[in-house]
Design a protein around this motif. Structure first.
Motif, PDB file in Angstrom:
ATOM      1  N   GLU A 177       0.838  -1.127  -0.060  1.00 45.59           N
ATOM      2  CA  GLU A 177      -0.116   0.060  -0.007  1.00 45.59           C
ATOM      3  C   GLU A 177       0.735   1.247   0.034  1.00 45.59           C
ATOM      4  O   GLU A 177       0.667   2.152  -0.673  1.00 45.59           O
ATOM      5  CB  GLU A 177      -1.062  -0.053   1.352  1.00 45.59           C
ATOM      6  CG  GLU A 177      -2.020   0.902   1.116  1.00 45.59           C
ATOM      7  CD  GLU A 177      -2.964   0.934   0.011  1.00 45.59           C
ATOM      8  OE1 GLU A 177      -3.662   1.972  -0.113  1.00 45.59           O
ATOM      9  OE2 GLU A 177      -3.114  -0.227  -0.414  1.00 45.59           O
ATOM     10  N   ASP A 178       2.099   1.168   0.887  1.00 42.07           N
ATOM     11  CA  ASP A 178       2.813   2.658   0.830  1.00 42.07           C
ATOM     12  C   ASP A 178       3.498   2.748  -0.492  1.00 42.07           C
ATOM     13  O   ASP A 178       3.617   3.944  -1.052  1.00 42.07           O
ATOM     14  CB  ASP A 178       4.066   2.113   1.618  1.00 42.07           C
ATOM     15  CG  ASP A 178       3.743   2.339   3.130  1.00 42.07           C
ATOM     16  OD1 ASP A 178       2.550   2.886   3.421  1.00 42.07           O
ATOM     17  OD2 ASP A 178       4.452   1.782   3.900  1.00 42.07           O
ATOM     18  N   ARG A 231       1.929   1.790  -3.625  1.00 40.32           N
ATOM     19  CA  ARG A 231       1.066   2.208  -4.254  1.00 40.32           C
ATOM     20  C   ARG A 231       0.625   3.686  -4.183  1.00 40.32           C
ATOM     21  O   ARG A 231       0.603   4.236  -5.292  1.00 40.32           O
ATOM     22  CB  ARG A 231      -0.223   1.464  -4.224  1.00 40.32           C
ATOM     23  CG  ARG A 231      -1.733   1.611  -5.235  1.00 40.32           C
ATOM     24  CD  ARG A 231      -2.686   0.786  -4.761  1.00 40.32           C
ATOM     25  NE  ARG A 231      -3.510   1.296  -3.439  1.00 40.32           N
ATOM     26  CZ  ARG A 231      -4.363   2.235  -3.625  1.00 40.32           C
ATOM     27  NH1 ARG A 231      -4.956   3.009  -4.737  1.00 40.32           N
ATOM     28  NH2 ARG A 231      -4.880   2.508  -2.592  1.00 40.32           N
ATOM     29  N   ALA A 257      -5.827   8.604  -4.110  1.00 35.36           N
ATOM     30  CA  ALA A 257      -5.571   7.013  -3.931  1.00 35.36           C
ATOM     31  C   ALA A 257      -7.011   6.718  -3.901  1.00 35.36           C
ATOM     32  O   ALA A 257      -7.257   5.479  -4.210  1.00 35.36           O
ATOM     33  CB  ALA A 257      -4.800   6.776  -2.741  1.00 35.36           C
TER      34      ALA A 257
END
Length: 160
Positions: free
Chosen positions: A113-114, A116, A127
């Protein structure tokens, strides 16, 4: 007149400790983060003591004149900062030890997730799209005025 000028060597030492501490806290290795936290804690302790003024007599009212007593508050703040630094050190040591047990290194890695979010930030996209507020065109204050709360019924004489 009392000389309240701080010792220049202590001021430079505090600046160096804070600079190196912040640099090390921003690293990926937990052992470097640990050393950075320790340096920041010790720098804060020195800063409290330097800001507290010159040393004086014990702060016991009635035995010494008030002008010659030292201020006990910086000493209490340093004692508190020592305890907080000790707790942070123990926590980071436990994290580094557990990371070493699991991965054989103590580096903090990015999760999916970081990566992305960093990729989206690099191309300047959101996001998550917030469909509730973007479609209505209302501000948060306008939406808050229209929102119904369950506790409103009791105040207006509704069912209890």
């Amino acid at each position: 007149m009392i000389d309240m000028a701080p010792n220049l060597v202590l001021v430079v030492t505090i600046a160096v400790m804070f600079t190196v501490g912040v640099y090390l806290v921003l690293e990926r290795s937990l052992s470097r983060v640990l050393i950075g936290i320790i340096l920041l804690g010790n720098g804060a302790n020195l800063l409290f003591l330097v800001a507290g003024g010159r040393a004086g007599r014990p702060p016991i009212v009635g035995l010494e004149p008030e002008g010659q007593m030292s201020d006990p508050l910086p000493q209490a703040m340093v004692l508190t900062a020592i305890v907080i630094t000790l707790g942070m050190t123990a926590f980071l040591l436990a994290m580094a030890y557990r990371s070493w047990q699991l991965n054989r290194h103590d580096e903090v890695q990015d999760d999916v997730e970081d990566r992305r979010i960093a990729r989206l930030a690099a191309i300047d996209l959101r996001a998550v799209q917030d469909a509730d507020t973007e479609e209505s065109g209302q501000s948060l204050d306008e939406e808050a005025e229209e929102a119904r709360d369950e506790t409103d019924d009791r105040r207006e004489g509704g069912p209890s």
